[in-house]
Design a protein around this motif. Structure first.
Motif, PDB file in Angstrom:
ATOM      1  N   GLY A 113     -20.692 -29.082   8.268  1.00 60.44           N
ATOM      2  CA  GLY A 113     -21.276 -27.989   9.040  1.00 60.44           C
ATOM      3  C   GLY A 113     -20.254 -26.927   9.408  1.00 60.44           C
ATOM      4  N   GLU A 114     -19.070 -27.362   9.808  1.00 59.52           N
ATOM      5  CA  GLU A 114     -18.015 -26.409  10.147  1.00 59.52           C
ATOM      6  C   GLU A 114     -17.496 -25.700   8.903  1.00 59.52           C
ATOM      7  N   LEU A 115     -17.472 -26.396   7.805  1.00 58.00           N
ATOM      8  CA  LEU A 115     -17.041 -25.787   6.553  1.00 58.00           C
ATOM      9  C   LEU A 115     -17.999 -24.676   6.139  1.00 58.00           C
ATOM     10  N   ASP A 116     -19.292 -24.897   6.364  1.00 58.75           N
ATOM     11  CA  ASP A 116     -20.292 -23.876   6.041  1.00 58.75           C
ATOM     12  C   ASP A 116     -20.145 -22.624   6.900  1.00 58.75           C
ATOM     13  N   GLU A 117     -19.558 -22.761   8.069  1.00 62.27           N
ATOM     14  CA  GLU A 117     -19.399 -21.621   8.975  1.00 62.27           C
ATOM     15  C   GLU A 117     -18.181 -20.755   8.645  1.00 62.27           C
ATOM     16  N   LEU A 118     -17.285 -21.266   7.817  1.00 62.43           N
ATOM     17  CA  LEU A 118     -16.091 -20.504   7.449  1.00 62.43           C
ATOM     18  C   LEU A 118     -16.449 -19.386   6.474  1.00 62.43           C
ATOM     19  N   ALA A 157      -6.747 -21.010   6.418  1.00 70.10           N
ATOM     20  CA  ALA A 157      -8.038 -21.711   6.377  1.00 70.10           C
ATOM     21  C   ALA A 157      -7.950 -23.056   7.078  1.00 70.10           C
ATOM     22  N   VAL A 158      -6.857 -23.803   6.847  1.00 66.17           N
ATOM     23  CA  VAL A 158      -6.682 -25.099   7.505  1.00 66.17           C
ATOM     24  C   VAL A 158      -6.574 -24.913   9.009  1.00 66.17           C
ATOM     25  N   GLY A 159      -5.825 -23.896   9.427  1.00 68.92           N
ATOM     26  CA  GLY A 159      -5.699 -23.617  10.861  1.00 68.92           C
ATOM     27  C   GLY A 159      -7.028 -23.279  11.500  1.00 68.92           C
ATOM     28  N   ARG A 160      -7.811 -22.470  10.809  1.00 65.98           N
ATOM     29  CA  ARG A 160      -9.119 -22.093  11.347  1.00 65.98           C
ATOM     30  C   ARG A 160     -10.056 -23.301  11.410  1.00 65.98           C
ATOM     31  N   MET A 161     -10.021 -24.133  10.370  1.00 62.71           N
ATOM     32  CA  MET A 161     -10.865 -25.332  10.348  1.00 62.71           C
ATOM     33  C   MET A 161     -10.430 -26.304  11.440  1.00 62.71           C
TER      34      MET A 161
END
Length: 171
Positions: A113-118, A157-161
């Motif tokens: 779900g969080e991946l879909d929000e990126l 991207a890793v930091g944001r995730m």
């Protein structure tokens, strides 16, 4: 039916290459007609790169060799993208999610779900690196960008995730 040919490409005597012959080599090499213009540009770029480095005795023959190599590269790239697509489809198989224990399934759902929000570019990098398990140079090759660019974008991207998951209390 013969594919449309741009007259500007054929009527360009300054390029010094036989465009019809190159297009024929690319077509016989299996490059689809809709990709011929892009392949022609690749041939021209490779010829420009190599012309200053080497003395070429028979430019027509060398042009045909370069065109055939571009056709081979096109097939390799298509095969690599097909393998990548198959790996991604296999990762999305519902049977895999059903075999996970409940806590792992819940975590997988939160991460998905969080991946879909990126943003799409960050999501693409994370999927290629952590789900498809490609290395940074492989990702750079697939996306056609520099390894350093992949590293910096992947770091962001890793930091944001990580921030999104820690906000959910997962990390």
């Amino acid at each position: 039916m013969r594919p449309p040919v741009r007259r500007s490409l054929e009527d360009d005597p300054s390029s010094g290459i036989d465009v019809r012959r190159v297009r024929a080599v690319l077509s016989m090499g299996g490059v689809p007609w809709q990709d011929l213009d892009d392949a022609m540009q690749q041939v021209r770029l490779k010829l420009l790169e190599q012309s200053s480095a080497e003395t070429i005795n028979n430019s027509a023959a060398w042009t045909a060799v370069v065109a055939s190599r571009v056709a081979v590269d096109w097939h390799r790239r298509r095969r690599r993208h097909e393998q990548l697509r198959q790996r991604l489809v296999a990762l999305r198989a519902p049977a895999v999610a059903d075999t996970l224990p409940d806590p792992d399934r819940d975590l997988a759902m939160v991460v998905a779900g969080e991946l879909d929000e990126l943003p799409a570019d960050q999501r693409q990098l994370l999927v290629l690196r952590f789900y498809v398990d490609l290395t940074v140079p492989q990702i750079a090759d697939v996306l056609g960008i520099a390894s350093g660019t992949v590293k910096s974008r992947l770091h962001a991207a890793v930091g944001r995730m990580r921030a999104r998951l820690s906000a959910k209390g997962v990390v």
